[in-house]
Design a protein around this motif. Structure first.
Motif, mmCIF file in Angstrom:
data_model
loop_
_atom_site.group_PDB
_atom_site.id
_atom_site.type_symbol
_atom_site.label_atom_id
_atom_site.label_comp_id
_atom_site.label_asym_id
_atom_site.label_seq_id
_atom_site.Cartn_x
_atom_site.Cartn_y
_atom_site.Cartn_z
ATOM 1 N N LEU A 173 0.830 -1.208 0.000
ATOM 2 C CA LEU A 173 0.000 0.000 0.000
ATOM 3 C C LEU A 173 0.864 1.257 0.000
ATOM 4 O O LEU A 173 0.647 2.195 -0.765
ATOM 5 N N GLU A 174 1.859 1.263 0.876
ATOM 6 C CA GLU A 174 2.656 2.479 1.040
ATOM 7 C C GLU A 174 3.530 2.756 -0.182
ATOM 8 O O GLU A 174 3.693 3.909 -0.573
ATOM 9 N N SER A 175 4.093 1.694 -0.764
ATOM 10 C CA SER A 175 4.946 1.963 -1.920
ATOM 11 C C SER A 175 4.091 2.336 -3.129
ATOM 12 O O SER A 175 4.439 3.230 -3.890
ATOM 13 N N GLU A 176 2.947 1.673 -3.268
ATOM 14 C CA GLU A 176 2.081 1.946 -4.412
ATOM 15 C C GLU A 176 1.567 3.392 -4.405
ATOM 16 O O GLU A 176 1.489 4.047 -5.426
ATOM 17 N N PHE A 192 3.378 7.318 3.723
ATOM 18 C CA PHE A 192 3.809 6.670 4.956
ATOM 19 C C PHE A 192 2.980 7.267 6.092
ATOM 20 O O PHE A 192 2.307 8.296 5.908
ATOM 21 N N ILE A 193 3.048 6.622 7.259
ATOM 22 C CA ILE A 193 2.225 7.045 8.396
ATOM 23 C C ILE A 193 3.108 7.633 9.496
ATOM 24 O O ILE A 193 4.081 7.007 9.914
ATOM 25 N N ALA A 194 2.775 8.826 9.937
ATOM 26 C CA ALA A 194 3.458 9.419 11.098
ATOM 27 C C ALA A 194 2.501 9.379 12.281
ATOM 28 O O ALA A 194 1.298 9.584 12.119
ATOM 29 N N GLY A 242 2.872 12.217 2.353
ATOM 30 C CA GLY A 242 3.440 11.861 1.059
ATOM 31 C C GLY A 242 4.953 11.745 1.146
ATOM 32 O O GLY A 242 5.602 12.531 1.833
ATOM 33 N N ARG A 243 5.492 10.747 0.467
ATOM 34 C CA ARG A 243 6.961 10.643 0.401
ATOM 35 C C ARG A 243 7.502 11.697 -0.553
ATOM 36 O O ARG A 243 6.810 12.089 -1.498
ATOM 37 N N THR A 244 8.721 12.132 -0.300
ATOM 38 C CA THR A 244 9.368 13.047 -1.241
ATOM 39 C C THR A 244 10.567 12.312 -1.836
ATOM 40 O O THR A 244 11.011 11.302 -1.299
#
Lengths: 267, 267
Positions: free
Chosen positions: A28-31, A35-37, A100-102
């Motif tokens: 889920l996270e890579s797709e 990520f979750i903080a 969101g990842r950067t």
């Protein structure tokens, strides 16, 4: 924008589903590049590091703590029960944020602007990765480089154990494991491979250099023979003479990283 | 004696039920005075430390590895499916043993025969307790003293993370938290309270003594103010000047224990 949600199956909460299920989360996270903080402090640090907030999930009791962050994002307000129903466990730190990842810097770019680095080869435990980020940030390491298969620093447990240090210290991920160490050496780093091998040089005796990379291997097997062979030097942490008799011949990777960063990288 | 068991609900396997369920296990283990050792190496170390084997649970594939231990005990042989059904997860290390606890030494008795100790106050994480036992054994600590509420070193995760070091290093548990530190001081130990407080004495500068006790506090809050006040000295690990700017003001307890044991206790 505050939105009350009554149903744990509400599709708007999809980012937060079953946080304990590692396999589900990884895909889920890579797709979705998220990520979750967890918890106010960590959420603020993630925001401070430039990560965009997708949404926040919290309970009525905790909304007030995030009021300034809340202003700019969608906040789903749920009961404790719905929270536990979505995530799979009771959330004690009050709030979760889907971030969101950067883009990470390229290894070469990162190497160009640092002097003291830690390189992690294939660590599998997210807690260990998080703890090493925290050590590194506390003990003067400038950056971390990860092997292609090393566990994700932005996985929930890594972030949590790091106490947010994954947002404080820059890192990059190698694309090529086989040639990865050669690239670091070519950038002028003296590469020190940490090993429990008694024939290695004790840390306190190793010759330092302007630029140093400390290499740490995976939890079970340590560094690969390929990297051990290619490194400039194998180094070890001196242990008690009695340890061998006690059947203890090595330290766990976090303890080893802590001692090595403290003793070596700050010289 | 080898016994084939086909049913995960067989009452003879009760010692091994739901190993992942911490609350269930805590009451089961204390009520029956048992603990679980996992994997051939750890089982052998537990036996070597004098713990009686109640039974072993394994699969046909792994029986051979324990053939000499097996001789003296009841071995339940099950399929992988039954194993997972009983324990709640797949067991990769092949064998579990239910072991009997033995009486711990009294604190006073233990203090009489050691010079370098670590004292753990109310650590809640079993993995941290196990990792600190491993550090202590590797780095020349003679014994560990636990506060009354500190997590159990014989809980499965502690044993596993310690790599069996919980069987290598003697430990005792205080009965009285409030007066516990006074007892250690009265036994002639210089008590050093580890804290991130910047006004504490850096570890490398602290005056050593013939007998030294390093005090480590719980994961969230560190040492209690009662112990901090009563200790002979507050000591800290020197961190990078940049750490504060990065928002990292402390190390995790395993990292701190590792650095402190390495730097301090072996002087």
């Amino acid at each position: 924008m505050l939105i009350q949600v009554e149903d744990a199956a509400d599709p708007r909460l999809a980012d937060y589903v079953r946080l304990r299920d590692m396999d589900l989360r990884k895909s889920l996270e890579s797709e979705h590049g998220l990520f979750i903080a967890e918890g106010e402090k960590v959420i603020r640090r993630a925001v401070g590091a430039g990560h965009p907030v997708r949404s926040i999930l919290t309970t009525a009791k905790w909304v007030g703590h995030l009021v300034d962050v809340v202003d700019e994002t969608t906040v789903y307000v749920v009961s404790d029960q719905v929270m536990a129903g979505v995530t799979g466990f009771p959330v004690h730190r009050g709030a979760l944020a889907s971030m969101g990842r950067t883009a990470l810097p390229a290894v070469a770019e990162l190497l160009g602007r640092v002097r003291r680095i830690v390189v992690l080869e294939d660590l599998v435990d997210h807690g260990n990765v998080g703890a090493i980020f925290r050590c590194a940030a506390a003990l003067g390491v400038d950056a971390i480089v990860l092997s292609p298969r090393c566990a994700d620093p932005l996985y929930r447990r890594s972030v949590k154990v790091s106490m947010g240090a994954v947002f404080a210290i820059p890192y990059a991920r190698m694309i090529d494991w086989h040639g990865g160490l050669a690239e670091i050496r070519a950038a002028g780093f003296r590469t020190l491979a940490l090993t429990p091998d008694q024939s290695a040089t004790p840390l306190d005796e190793v010759v330092m250099a302007e630029r140093v990379a400390l290499l740490l291997g995976s939890e079970g097997d340590g560094l690969s023979s390929h990297w051990l062979k290619e490194a400039d030097r194998s180094v070890r942490i001196s242990m008690s003479p009695a340890a061998m008799e006690l059947g203890v011949d090595s330290l766990n990777v976090v303890a080893a990283a802590a001692i090595a960063c403290h003793g070596l990288l700050r010289r």
